[in-house]
Design a protein around this motif. Structure first.
Motif, mmCIF file in Angstrom:
data_model
loop_
_atom_site.group_PDB
_atom_site.id
_atom_site.type_symbol
_atom_site.label_atom_id
_atom_site.label_comp_id
_atom_site.label_asym_id
_atom_site.label_seq_id
_atom_site.Cartn_x
_atom_site.Cartn_y
_atom_site.Cartn_z
ATOM 1 N N GLU A 92 0.833 -1.206 0.000
ATOM 2 C CA GLU A 92 0.000 0.000 0.000
ATOM 3 C C GLU A 92 0.868 1.257 0.000
ATOM 4 O O GLU A 92 0.618 2.190 -0.759
ATOM 5 N N ARG A 93 1.866 1.287 0.885
ATOM 6 C CA ARG A 93 2.740 2.459 0.980
ATOM 7 C C ARG A 93 3.487 2.720 -0.321
ATOM 8 O O ARG A 93 3.791 3.860 -0.647
ATOM 9 N N LEU A 94 3.800 1.658 -1.025
ATOM 10 C CA LEU A 94 4.530 1.792 -2.277
ATOM 11 C C LEU A 94 3.601 2.034 -3.462
ATOM 12 O O LEU A 94 4.059 2.181 -4.594
ATOM 13 N N GLY A 95 2.298 2.077 -3.185
ATOM 14 C CA GLY A 95 1.341 2.332 -4.248
ATOM 15 C C GLY A 95 1.111 1.155 -5.169
ATOM 16 O O GLY A 95 0.596 1.314 -6.271
ATOM 17 N N LEU A 96 1.497 -0.031 -4.735
ATOM 18 C CA LEU A 96 1.277 -1.227 -5.542
ATOM 19 C C LEU A 96 -0.071 -1.826 -5.170
ATOM 20 O O LEU A 96 -0.571 -1.623 -4.068
ATOM 21 N N ALA A 111 5.058 -9.441 -5.743
ATOM 22 C CA ALA A 111 6.353 -9.651 -5.110
ATOM 23 C C ALA A 111 7.481 -9.400 -6.106
ATOM 24 O O ALA A 111 8.500 -8.801 -5.761
ATOM 25 N N THR A 112 7.288 -9.828 -7.344
ATOM 26 C CA THR A 112 8.293 -9.621 -8.371
ATOM 27 C C THR A 112 8.429 -8.136 -8.691
ATOM 28 O O THR A 112 9.543 -7.618 -8.813
ATOM 29 N N ALA A 113 7.303 -7.434 -8.786
ATOM 30 C CA ALA A 113 7.342 -5.995 -9.052
ATOM 31 C C ALA A 113 8.008 -5.253 -7.905
ATOM 32 O O ALA A 113 8.815 -4.343 -8.130
ATOM 33 N N GLY A 151 18.177 11.805 11.310
ATOM 34 C CA GLY A 151 18.342 12.792 10.249
ATOM 35 C C GLY A 151 18.952 12.202 8.988
ATOM 36 O O GLY A 151 18.850 12.796 7.911
ATOM 37 N N THR A 152 19.595 11.065 9.094
ATOM 38 C CA THR A 152 20.123 10.363 7.925
ATOM 39 C C THR A 152 19.040 9.474 7.318
ATOM 40 O O THR A 152 18.926 9.366 6.099
ATOM 41 N N VAL A 153 18.243 8.855 8.164
ATOM 42 C CA VAL A 153 17.221 7.918 7.694
ATOM 43 C C VAL A 153 16.114 8.646 6.935
ATOM 44 O O VAL A 153 15.695 8.198 5.856
ATOM 45 N N LYS A 154 15.649 9.767 7.472
ATOM 46 C CA LYS A 154 14.488 10.451 6.872
ATOM 47 C C LYS A 154 14.699 10.844 5.416
ATOM 48 O O LYS A 154 13.861 10.540 4.571
ATOM 49 N N PRO A 155 15.820 11.522 5.055
ATOM 50 C CA PRO A 155 15.970 11.862 3.638
ATOM 51 C C PRO A 155 16.189 10.633 2.753
ATOM 52 O O PRO A 155 15.747 10.608 1.597
ATOM 53 N N GLN A 156 16.850 9.604 3.282
ATOM 54 C CA GLN A 156 17.034 8.376 2.501
ATOM 55 C C GLN A 156 15.678 7.718 2.220
ATOM 56 O O GLN A 156 15.428 7.243 1.111
ATOM 57 N N LEU A 157 14.817 7.718 3.216
ATOM 58 C CA LEU A 157 13.477 7.159 3.050
ATOM 59 C C LEU A 157 12.681 7.996 2.053
ATOM 60 O O LEU A 157 11.993 7.453 1.188
ATOM 61 N N SER A 158 12.819 9.303 2.142
ATOM 62 C CA SER A 158 12.120 10.192 1.202
ATOM 63 C C SER A 158 12.602 9.961 -0.229
ATOM 64 O O SER A 158 11.799 9.870 -1.165
ATOM 65 N N ARG A 159 13.909 9.828 -0.406
ATOM 66 C CA ARG A 159 14.454 9.569 -1.753
ATOM 67 C C ARG A 159 13.990 8.216 -2.277
ATOM 68 O O ARG A 159 13.672 8.075 -3.465
ATOM 69 N N ALA A 160 13.968 7.225 -1.402
ATOM 70 C CA ALA A 160 13.506 5.897 -1.808
ATOM 71 C C ALA A 160 12.054 5.980 -2.259
ATOM 72 O O ALA A 160 11.680 5.413 -3.297
ATOM 73 N N ARG A 161 11.218 6.689 -1.484
ATOM 74 C CA ARG A 161 9.808 6.856 -1.830
ATOM 75 C C ARG A 161 9.652 7.521 -3.202
ATOM 76 O O ARG A 161 8.853 7.087 -4.025
ATOM 77 N N THR A 162 10.452 8.570 -3.438
ATOM 78 C CA THR A 162 10.383 9.290 -4.716
ATOM 79 C C THR A 162 10.775 8.376 -5.861
ATOM 80 O O THR A 162 10.111 8.329 -6.905
ATOM 81 N N THR A 163 11.845 7.627 -5.688
ATOM 82 C CA THR A 163 12.299 6.712 -6.737
ATOM 83 C C THR A 163 11.269 5.625 -7.011
ATOM 84 O O THR A 163 10.992 5.296 -8.163
ATOM 85 N N LEU A 164 10.691 5.087 -5.943
ATOM 86 C CA LEU A 164 9.712 3.996 -6.103
ATOM 87 C C LEU A 164 8.394 4.491 -6.702
ATOM 88 O O LEU A 164 7.718 3.742 -7.387
ATOM 89 N N ALA A 165 8.073 5.765 -6.462
ATOM 90 C CA ALA A 165 6.827 6.321 -7.019
ATOM 91 C C ALA A 165 6.949 6.404 -8.516
ATOM 92 O O ALA A 165 6.017 6.243 -9.256
#
Length: 165
Positions: A92-96, A111-113, A151-165
């Motif tokens: 759900e969080r990944l929009g799949l 799972a493959t996606a 402070g390191t985790v939050k931007p990495q998570l945000s970048r991951a979210r952007t890439t996965l979107a």
């Protein structure tokens, strides 16, 4: 040479397990199915618990094999249920599309996606995204586990979210 597995000297006796399977197995599967809401899953969990008990080498011998197997199998079902819930929330969080237990092909496709999408991320982002979305861990927990600041985790998570979107 004897038929079947050798007699264990450190775990429950073969006779105790055979007696459990003969006398208590159907009742235990039925009880675990009530907890799990799934007879096939319950049967798998009971069989896994019996196999785990048979393979123990630490000298453990439960006083009541049926009770021990029931608790162990119910715990396995609860763990599987929590895992499926975390996987659904991650999708759900990944929009799949949500995973459908009755549609194995869709589950494999999801799972493959998901695996393909995660492979596109840099390693650190992938670890953080998996810990957060699949493992359902908080930013604070991820920071602690990885030995970095929140402070390191939050931007990495945000970048991951952007890439996965």
């Amino acid at each position: 040479m004897t038929d079947g597995p050798p007699e264990l000297t450190t775990g429950p006796s073969r006779a105790a397990l055979v007696e459990f399977m003969r006398r208590d197995y159907p009742r235990v599967v039925a009880a675990v199915a009530l907890v799990a809401g799934d007879r096939d899953g319950a049967e798998d969990a009971v069989q896994d618990a019996v196999a785990a008990l048979w393979q123990r080498t630490d000298g453990f011998r439960p006083d009541n094999v049926a009770a021990w197997v029931t608790v162990a199998a119910a715990n396995r079902c609860r763990t599987a249920h929590r895992r499926r819930g975390a996987e659904s929330r991650a999708l759900e969080r990944l929009g799949l599309p949500p995973d459908h237990a009755d549609d194995a092909a869709a589950s494999i496709g999801d799972a493959t996606a998901l695996a393909a999408a995660l492979r596109r991320l840099p390693e650190r982002q992938r670890r953080i995204a998996v810990l957060h979305y699949v493992g359902d861990h908080s930013v604070a927990t991820i920071a602690s586990v990885l030995g970095v600041s929140e402070g390191t985790v939050k931007p990495q998570l945000s970048r991951a979210r952007t890439t996965l979107a």
